[in-house]
Scaffold this active site. Structure first.
Site, PDB file in Angstrom:
ATOM      1  N   CYS A  99       0.836  -1.203   0.000  1.00 22.42           N
ATOM      2  CA  CYS A  99       0.000   0.000   0.000  1.00 22.42           C
ATOM      3  C   CYS A  99       0.871   1.254   0.000  1.00 22.42           C
ATOM      4  O   CYS A  99       1.509   1.550  -0.989  1.00 22.42           O
ATOM      5  CB  CYS A  99      -0.986  -0.044   1.164  1.00 22.42           C
ATOM      6  SG  CYS A  99      -2.379   1.058   0.917  1.00 22.42           S
ATOM      7  N   HIS A 130      -3.480  -5.519   0.840  1.00 21.94           N
ATOM      8  CA  HIS A 130      -2.838  -5.765   2.140  1.00 21.94           C
ATOM      9  C   HIS A 130      -2.814  -7.245   2.491  1.00 21.94           C
ATOM     10  O   HIS A 130      -3.752  -7.740   3.124  1.00 21.94           O
ATOM     11  CB  HIS A 130      -3.605  -5.034   3.237  1.00 21.94           C
ATOM     12  CG  HIS A 130      -3.349  -3.571   3.302  1.00 21.94           C
ATOM     13  ND1 HIS A 130      -2.327  -3.025   4.048  1.00 21.94           N
ATOM     14  CD2 HIS A 130      -3.979  -2.523   2.716  1.00 21.94           C
ATOM     15  CE1 HIS A 130      -2.346  -1.703   3.934  1.00 21.94           C
ATOM     16  NE2 HIS A 130      -3.338  -1.375   3.126  1.00 21.94           N
ATOM     17  N   GLU A 169      -1.217  -8.731   4.820  1.00 23.98           N
ATOM     18  CA  GLU A 169      -1.154  -8.974   6.268  1.00 23.98           C
ATOM     19  C   GLU A 169      -2.543  -8.928   6.901  1.00 23.98           C
ATOM     20  O   GLU A 169      -2.723  -9.354   8.025  1.00 23.98           O
ATOM     21  CB  GLU A 169      -0.201  -7.961   6.931  1.00 23.98           C
ATOM     22  CG  GLU A 169      -0.775  -6.574   7.228  1.00 23.98           C
ATOM     23  CD  GLU A 169      -0.900  -5.661   6.005  1.00 23.98           C
ATOM     24  OE1 GLU A 169      -0.715  -6.150   4.867  1.00 23.98           O
ATOM     25  OE2 GLU A 169      -1.211  -4.469   6.189  1.00 23.98           O
TER      26      GLU A 169
END
Lengths: 276, 791
Positions: free
Chosen positions: A92, A224, A226
């Protein structure tokens, strides 16, 4: 290489806001993570095996998202370390930083790409939702794609206002395609690459979600991983039968598709970087 | 100008002259109050003193009209309460993880007036302020939520209303997303009564180890050793000067220019460096490591004067503050502006002198605030003292010297209450409207349609804790300790308040807000553990408006007590924090619909037992809990189909409602249900339809509902009445167990239908199809409903 500690630096700039969950996922993937404040001695960075630039709003997105962070001393070290073949993942805002350093797409550190304001249907601005992306790389190519099957489709969240990959020259993308630098593209749940919003959540050229440098060790990724690293994080309406609810805690704690980016990174490091 | 000069308020001046003098100085207090200040001081006040008392005695800071009512009725204590509504946020027990106790920190505020004049800044600083309230208790902020009330986007102020709605949403995402705090719950209503006064409620939740709570007061040790007062954060500027006075008066177009200056300016970038486990946490960790007692408080309404006097007074101390030592954005700012401006992104610490260098180093060197964040930083501005005096100096001269308990003690007013008889109309008796058409009207309406165009701007995923998000479930559910402690405890958060109920009956408006927020938490499988309230009403000096307030408080109080905590001996769901916002009235005297807004936090021992509201499998059975009653006043059906308000608002059968909630919690805990949705706006038919909607995919299920028993109500009323309740989706093999568990707990339930594979919703009344409609048609209209508001 097996058995040694793999040390990953998670870069922290003023305004970074995903450093701790990113570090947790790196640890869960069997590496150690050190949240590395921007004003620490940049020479310390050379001791790490790989780097992740997490999401956030570094330097308030002044000038352009990622622009100020990319001029900091630690980013100059990052460029050197990238040249040694060490893996670098920008997520990002981290992807925006990598593009601003010129590491991606990586033609002699020229800035050839940018991440422009989203083009969406409806009110513009920040868009946060889950999307699907498709792995575009061939087997074992790309430091963060190694554990994905060719054309594998995964759900992953996006959250940004400026995520539309654009290039300065029309032929940059063609070159990237030829070089195999297209890492991931937005698609439907069944893998169809459609340009329409919200399948393509920001209007990126080629539905580009993740772009590699030429050597395949640096990935600028807008979604993202994660945030989709465990099953519990995946929305129930992306699972047809609501398995999560029925399968309980054990299922919720199982690793999800986002983890594969980090497991790939570990795999890549364990195999030994091409250049030392 | 000599700042020690006094203002001649006592003696010779007439009321009218004094009033003119005060207004000229931009001071909102009455002549009588100004004279009272002189009485307390035993002399005429300085300019600085007048400003400080004006702020401290404003409605916003002193709760001068509301405090007596709140104290009399609201239940604020229960065995799970660690800290009730006395400091910046309330704190309750949460769970034990790896042998350590964890607590939840919970706060709720409004930022209504500022959002009406400058929507982006007003809403952003609302989020900024509530996040500071939770952070300063030593907590890690894990979620925010927002309850928004806007005017009619096609009404008399259409353009302005749309501008406000869009600006508020932008302000919320711009601040919260940049900060890195997920936004996981909220609601939005539109109504003409909010044309001149939008409501922007913000709720914040944090988590803290119970042995690491930081209090908003100077520690006792300050009696033995020297304590410094350190101001950290943004350089003080003139922004937000007069903010609380502005929040405590009626909106007035002619005053707009002055009011613009009273709105604060946000800086989420700087806040990100202070909170989100960066600089502030470094100070806390160091202090706890070394066993150093410290106090910390955020600077909000009333700025430095308010925060510094309150943190000292709460510990039983006085303070000496050198206003010229405050880091400011420009030189030579007047002392009253330094003392009272509401510049954002600031905190005050009280720490022992020998710890001061460490604190300064953390902000000024390690995090480089002065260089990275435009002159922000940490400055020692004064010290605490044993004398209970609040003393401010400016260039060596005393500009304020007042008994500190008088500064923070506030004043009280007894307000008169006068009941209002609500005059509403009921629909004409006659033919029953077509069910499909009515359902479409309700689902596609501004107040019934999808909130996706709003919440898609909010980052729900940052921090990686989200389990269920807006659009997936009735409350936001997160797993705050899974990443760090591998602890499966879950938290559910909801915020609610239906203004159409409060208009008809303010008592049930308050009670229903509590019940609805609890039901939303229950529907996810969590147990309601604490509440916060933000009470938004008109001018309390008007007896009718004050009556609405008192009735609302009583409704909230009764609901919190009578819908007591599951698994306790009748302990209330405590109200641990809150806020009152009066003067939500335009210069024309048009007040908002009474709007008590309530947030509920619930807990569950295992987040993987949480369920969403979307059905999950064909063949699963649909079970209804909650007997329907004919109480259609304020219902979406009456509003959207008949364009009338009705006269009988929703009520609550306390005993049955409590049993229903406790019964549903047990069914969900046992894992017997696969989805659950509460029945609220639009009635059970709307709840059923919503269980088929996902914004992420085309419809894959449908349902067939059989109405053989409409509990004595006409079919349309049965389907659309908004009496509280639940719809549970239960796999066939669990139905008997679920129904008997419910019935053992005194909860009647009705099998009303099943999930099907065709994406149609079919409702049969005595074997006649009264509805048979493609879900895609409903989903499309529902999904695009907010386009009317340009959202």
């Amino acid at each position: 290489m097996k058995g040694r500690q793999i040390r990953i630096a998670v870069l922290q700039f003023p305004g970074t806001n995903c450093e701790y969950e990113t570090a947790a996922v790196i640890e869960a993937a069997g590496m150690t993570a050190d949240v590395f404040r921007w004003n620490r001695r940049s020479s310390e960075l050379a001791g790490f095996d790989g780097f992740v630039i997490p999401g956030g709003f570094s330097y308030q997105d002044r000038i352009r998202a990622g622009a100020v962070a990319s001029k900091k001393a630690i980013c100059a070290v990052l460029v050197e370390e990238a040249g040694k073949g060490k893996p670098i993942l920008g997520i990002c805002n981290g992807a925006q930083v990598l593009v601003e350093t010129g590491l991606v797409p990586g033609n002699e550190s020229r800035i050839d790409m940018a991440l422009a304001h989203n083009k969406v249907i409806g009110k513009s601005g920040y868009h946060c939702d889950w999307a699907f992306i498709r792995n575009e790389t061939q087997e074992k190519v790309g430091a963060f794609s190694r554990l994905f099957a060719p054309n594998e489709v995964i759900p992953i969240p996006v959250a940004h206002a400026e995520g539309r990959f654009v290039t300065k020259n029309a032929n940059t993308l063609d070159t990237m395609v030829r070089n195999g630098q297209i890492g991931f593209r937005y698609c439907t749940s069944t893998g169809e690459v459609l340009e329409v919003f919200p399948v393509n959540p920001n209007g990126a050229q080629l539905n580009l979600a993740g772009a590699y440098n030429r050597a395949g060790n640096v990935l600028a990724l807008m979604p993202h991983p994660e945030r989709g690293a465990w099953n519990r994080q995946i929305p129930i309406d992306l699972e047809r039968k609501g398995q999560r609810r029925l399968q309980g805690l054990e299922y919720s704690r199982m690793q999800g598709p986002g983890m594969k980016f980090f497991l790939s990174m570990r795999d890549y490091i364990l195999e030994g970087s091409p250049v030392q | 100008m000599k700042y020690t000069e006094t203002i001649p308020v006592s003696g010779q001046t007439s009321d009218a002259e004094l009033q003119a003098l005060l207004r000229k100085m931009n001071i909102g207090m009455s002549p009588a109050e100004a004279r009272k200040v002189a009485g307390i001081l035993g002399r005429d006040p300085t300019r600085v003193e007048l400003f400080i008392f004006d702020i401290e005695w404003s409605e916003h800071c002193s709760y001068k009209s509301s405090r007596a009512t709140l104290k009399k009725y609201l239940p604020t204590d229960a065995s799970n309460v660690i800290l009730g509504p006395s400091e910046d946020a309330g704190i309750i027990k949460f769970t034990t993880a790896n042998g350590r106790e964890y607590a939840l920190v919970f706060a709720h505020e409004s930022h209504n007036h500022p959002s009406q004049v400058l929507p982006i800044e007003g809403a952003a600083t609302g989020i900024g302020g509530i996040v500071r309230d939770v952070d300063c208790m030593g907590a890690h902020v894990i979620a925010v939520a927002d309850a928004l009330r806007f005017g009619n986007p096609s009404g008399k102020n259409a353009a302005r209303t749309r501008w406000i709605a869009n600006g508020v949403v932008d302000g919320i995402w711009q601040y919260g997303n940049a900060l890195g705090v997920p936004n996981l719950a909220g609601d939005v209503y539109f109504d003409d009564s909010f044309d001149d006064n939008c409501l922007v409620n913000v709720v914040c939740l944090g988590v803290v180890p119970a042995d690491r709570i930081i209090r908003s007061r100077v520690p006792r040790q300050a009696a033995e050793e020297d304590y410094d007062l350190i101001l950290i954060g943004k350089p003080t500027d003139g922004s937000g000067f007069g903010g609380v006075t502005f929040a405590s008066e009626i909106m007035n177009d002619e005053e707009k220019e002055r009011q613009l200056g009273a709105v604060q300016v946000h800086d989420p970038f700087l806040k990100n460096i202070l909170i989100t486990r960066k600089a502030n946490k470094m100070v806390w960790d160091l202090a706890f490591e070394r066993g150093i007692p410290i106090g910390m408080k955020d600077l909000g309404g009333g700025g430095l004067a308010c925060a510094s006097s309150e943190i000292c007074s709460a510990g039983g101390f006085g303070a000496v503050i050198h206003l010229d030592r405050v880091h400011t954005s420009m030189p030579d700012m007047p002392p009253e502006v330094i003392a009272c401006s509401e510049t954002q992104e600031r905190f005050i610490f009280a720490v022992p002198k020998e710890f001061t260098p460490d604190v300064l180093r953390i902000y000024n060197d390690i995090w480089e605030l002065p260089g990275e964040a435009n002159g922000a930083g940490a400055s020692v501005i004064g010290r605490t003292m044993k004398d209970p005096v609040f003393q401010l100096l400016y260039h060596g001269e005393t500009v304020c010297e007042a008994p500190i308990e008088e500064v923070t003690g506030g004043i009280r007013y007894e307000r008169q209450a006068e009941p209002i008889e609500f005059k509403g109309t009921n629909p004409p008796a006659g033919e029953m409207p077509d069910i499909a058409g009515s359902l479409e009207k309700v689902l596609f309406s501004l107040n019934g349609c999808s909130r996706y165009p709003v919440y898609r701007h909010y980052d729900t995923e940052v921090q990686g804790m989200a389990v269920l998000r807006p659009g997936e479930s009735d409350a936001g559910v997160m797993a705050p300790l899974e990443l760090t402690e591998q602890c499966p405890a879950g938290v559910a958060l909801s915020v609610d308040g239906n203004p159409f109920i409060g208009e008809i009956d303010p008592y049930w408006g308050g009670a229903a807000a509590v019940a609805e927020s609890m039901r939303n938490v229950v529907a996810c499988g969590a147990v309601p553990r604490a509440l916060t309230d933000c009470l938004c009403y008109g001018n309390p000096e008007k007896p009718k408006a004050f009556w609405q307030f008192v009735r609302g408080v009583r409704g909230i109080a009764d609901a919190a007590s009578r819908l007591w905590q599951f698994g306790t001996n009748k302990e209330p769901v405590p109200i641990v924090s809150g806020n009152v916002s009066f003067y939500n009235e335009s210069a024309l005297g048009l007040a908002i619909k009474p709007s008590p807004i309530v947030a509920c936090v619930g807990t569950m021992s295992d987040y993987s037992t949480a369920v969403g509201h979307m059905v999950t499998g064909a063949g699963h059975q649909l079970l209804m809990v909650g007997r329907r009653r004919d109480e259609m006043g304020g219902s979406a059906y009456f509003r959207e189909v008949f364009r009338v308000t009705g006269t009988q608002a929703v009520t609550i059968d306390w005993e049955q409602e409590r049993k229903d909630m406790h019964g549903v919690v047990q069914v969900l805990r046992k894992g017997l249900a696969t989805a659950c949705h509460d029945i609220a706006d639009g009635g059970c038919i709307t709840a059923l339809a919503e269980m088929l909607f996902s914004h992420r995919r085309a419809p894959i299920f449908g349902m067939t509902v059989r109405l053989d028993d409409t509990q004595g109500l006409p079919v349309d009323r049965f389907l659309f009445t908004e009496t509280g309740g639940f719809i549970l989706e239960i796999p066939e093999e669990n139905v008997a167990a679920a129904m008997s568990l419910l019935s053992d707990n005194g909860v009647p339930s009705w099998r009303i239908g099943e999930v099907t594979e065709q994406s149609r919703i079919v409702i049969k009344h005595k074997n006649i199809n009264i509805l048979d409609i493609d879900i895609k048609v409903l989903l499309y209209g529902w999904f695009h409903g907010l386009e009317e508001a340009s959202l």
